[in-house]
Every structure is written in structure tokens, then in C-alpha cells.
Design an enzyme around this catalytic site. Sequence first.
Site, mmCIF file in Angstrom:
data_model
loop_
_atom_site.group_PDB
_atom_site.id
_atom_site.type_symbol
_atom_site.label_atom_id
_atom_site.label_comp_id
_atom_site.label_asym_id
_atom_site.label_seq_id
_atom_site.Cartn_x
_atom_site.Cartn_y
_atom_site.Cartn_z
ATOM 1 N N GLU A 13 0.815 -0.958 0.056
ATOM 2 C CA GLU A 13 -0.247 -0.063 0.226
ATOM 3 C C GLU A 13 0.728 1.275 0.320
ATOM 4 O OE1 GLU A 13 -3.446 -0.306 2.843
ATOM 5 O OE2 GLU A 13 -1.993 -2.361 3.289
ATOM 6 N N SER A 142 -7.305 -2.248 1.427
ATOM 7 C CA SER A 142 -7.166 -1.764 0.706
ATOM 8 C C SER A 142 -7.245 -1.682 -0.653
ATOM 9 C CB SER A 142 -5.472 -0.614 -0.320
ATOM 10 O OG SER A 142 -5.279 0.734 0.877
ATOM 11 N N TYR A 209 -9.447 4.674 -4.842
ATOM 12 C CA TYR A 209 -8.718 5.753 -5.282
ATOM 13 C C TYR A 209 -8.927 6.726 -6.365
ATOM 14 C CZ TYR A 209 -7.007 3.218 -1.245
ATOM 15 O OH TYR A 209 -7.419 2.938 0.229
ATOM 16 N N ARG A 247 -11.347 3.775 11.248
ATOM 17 C CA ARG A 247 -12.961 3.580 10.427
ATOM 18 C C ARG A 247 -13.028 1.825 10.947
ATOM 19 N NH1 ARG A 247 -11.258 3.657 4.496
ATOM 20 N NH2 ARG A 247 -11.496 1.539 4.956
ATOM 21 N N ASP A 249 -15.322 -0.938 8.699
ATOM 22 C CA ASP A 249 -16.432 -1.114 7.759
ATOM 23 C C ASP A 249 -17.365 -1.976 7.716
ATOM 24 O OD1 ASP A 249 -14.315 0.582 6.185
ATOM 25 O OD2 ASP A 249 -13.056 -1.200 5.279
ATOM 26 N N GLU A 261 -14.026 -5.234 9.002
ATOM 27 C CA GLU A 261 -12.623 -5.235 9.559
ATOM 28 C C GLU A 261 -12.499 -3.702 10.026
ATOM 29 O OE1 GLU A 261 -9.682 -4.110 5.766
ATOM 30 O OE2 GLU A 261 -11.202 -5.815 5.422
ATOM 31 N N ASN A 263 -10.250 -0.632 10.441
ATOM 32 C CA ASN A 263 -8.802 0.384 10.175
ATOM 33 C C ASN A 263 -8.168 1.591 11.220
ATOM 34 O OD1 ASN A 263 -8.699 -0.628 6.710
ATOM 35 N ND2 ASN A 263 -10.776 -0.133 7.374
ATOM 36 N N GLY A 267 -7.522 5.665 5.154
ATOM 37 C CA GLY A 267 -6.736 6.507 4.236
ATOM 38 C C GLY A 267 -6.857 7.986 4.421
#
Length: 298
Positions: A13, A142, A209, A247, A249, A261, A263, A267
Site C-alpha cells: 500500500e 486497500s 482511489y 474506521r 467497515d 474489518e 482500520n 486513508g
Amino acid sequence: MRIGVLMGGVSSEREISLKSGEEVINNLDKEKYKVIPIIINSKKDVINKVKDIDFAFIALHGAFGEDGTVQGILETMGIPYSGCGVLSSSIAMNKDLCKRVMLSEKIDTAQWFIAGSLKEINYYGIRKMGYPVFVKPNNGGSSVATTLVEREEDLEDAVKEALKYDNEVIIEKYINGIEITSFVLNGEVMPTISIQSNGKNFFDYSSKYDEGGADEKILRLNSHLQKKVDRISHKIWKVLRCKGYIRIDMILQDRIPYVLEVNTLPGLTRSSLIPKSAMEKGIDFPSLLDKMIEYSLD
């Protein structure tokens, strides 16, 4: 305050990390901070490159960044840093371990299997679980090397690809529903965002992205369901001993939030989700970065 923005790194990443770092540098208040870009090219870089900073803003993603390794180095050197600590970072990075913790707390998550090689694939269990399934590195993010597998004959190739990036692969039941993300800032659950990948059947790397890769918007849930999402988010924050920001998800199916998951270093690129969530609360990007620094120092 001399703030070093750690970016780059040695994981798959790296390119996303460089984009996150650039965006952080552009938005940090130069009147408050002396901002020092620190590009990490190897694990040996860190000690020499951070020794003269007062605070490390970690914009690294993946291995040797999001897994508690860099956090451990910074703690040993007595340098405060943004985001979660060693323990919560390492647990959240390992999807298998994190899901086991969630199950122990009665938090719904998609059924899964782990394989460290092709020989370890539990074909019987996966058939019983049912296709389609997601195959991805157990320690990764990612959506790198993530494949949606709809037929058993394609499973082995997907596992081979994921094993290029990690020594363990997670094979997870596909849940058809609304993908959402829950941003938690210093224990406060921020507005929920729904994610719909444009032209794709899941939120893959390009959806995350590329400009226009996904349709992301604030999701207005009914009060009962929003309370459920917020309650799960708070529980994860507490049980993983999180700090600063995370974060989470999830997939909503039949009014049930399934956690995919967690994070611990989400990002921070122009297309990232958490600045959008913060903006809904009237927090612009520079102010959000101020808060991330402040809460990490508490």
C-alpha cells in the site's frame, strides 16, 4: 511543534500511503506546526529519520505501519504518534484475530476460513458456507489482492494471488447488502457513509482511489438501526483499546450490520471516506488533522 509525516513504507500500500501523506502535509496548519515529510523506504529508515521530531503523524498503511511495528519503535524512542497503539493496531491488522475478538463480543461478522497454503484450503467448509466468497490477504488493506470468487474452480488462483502478499489468506463469505463505513474520532461515532462502487460488484482498489470510482454519501438510517451501528462502533472502540481514530467497515443486510474489518490508520487521500464524514459535522480537513493530533496526545 515539529511534526514528521511518516509515509511511503514497505508494504503493498506504499503508493496510497504517499498520497495520504501528501494530503496531510498540504492540510496541516503551517502556522501551528513545522511540518517535516518523512518518506520511509526501508525498516532501517525509521530511527534515524524520526529522532528530531516532536510528534509522528503516521500516514503509513499496511505492514510495518498499520500493524503496530512502527508504533512500537516510536514508543521506545518516546515519540508520541497519531492513531492507535501497538496492541489495537496489531489485532485490527490481523483480520482473523480481529474477527475472533468480535465474535467473543457477540458482534456479527461474515463467516470465514483461514489458509496458509493451497493444502490448507477447507473446500468442504467453504462449500457448506456457500459461494461467492472473498479471498484476500489476512494482513492487508486497500483491497490489494482481493478477489471475489463465484466458482470453486477459481478459488485456487485467488488464494495463490493473495499469498503473494501475505503468509495467510482469509476466505470470507460474501454478504450481499449495503456497504457502509463508521468513522470513530476519540470515541465519538461520526456520520455513517454508504459506499457504492461504480460499475463494480465490490469496493475494490480502483473504486477506493480512482476519481469517480465510487458513489459515497452520508447515509440517513432510521434511529433504531443508527443506534445499532453506533453501539457496535463504540463496542469495537472499547474492546480493541483504540485511541485517536479508526474506521470500521460494515455490510448492512436485513437490518443487521456485519463488521468486515477495522482500520486503525484509514486513508487520508482526496477520495478517502473519513474527511467526508467529518465534514458532515462541520469539521474541515485541517481541523480534523488538528483533532487527530490533539486526541492522540491525550
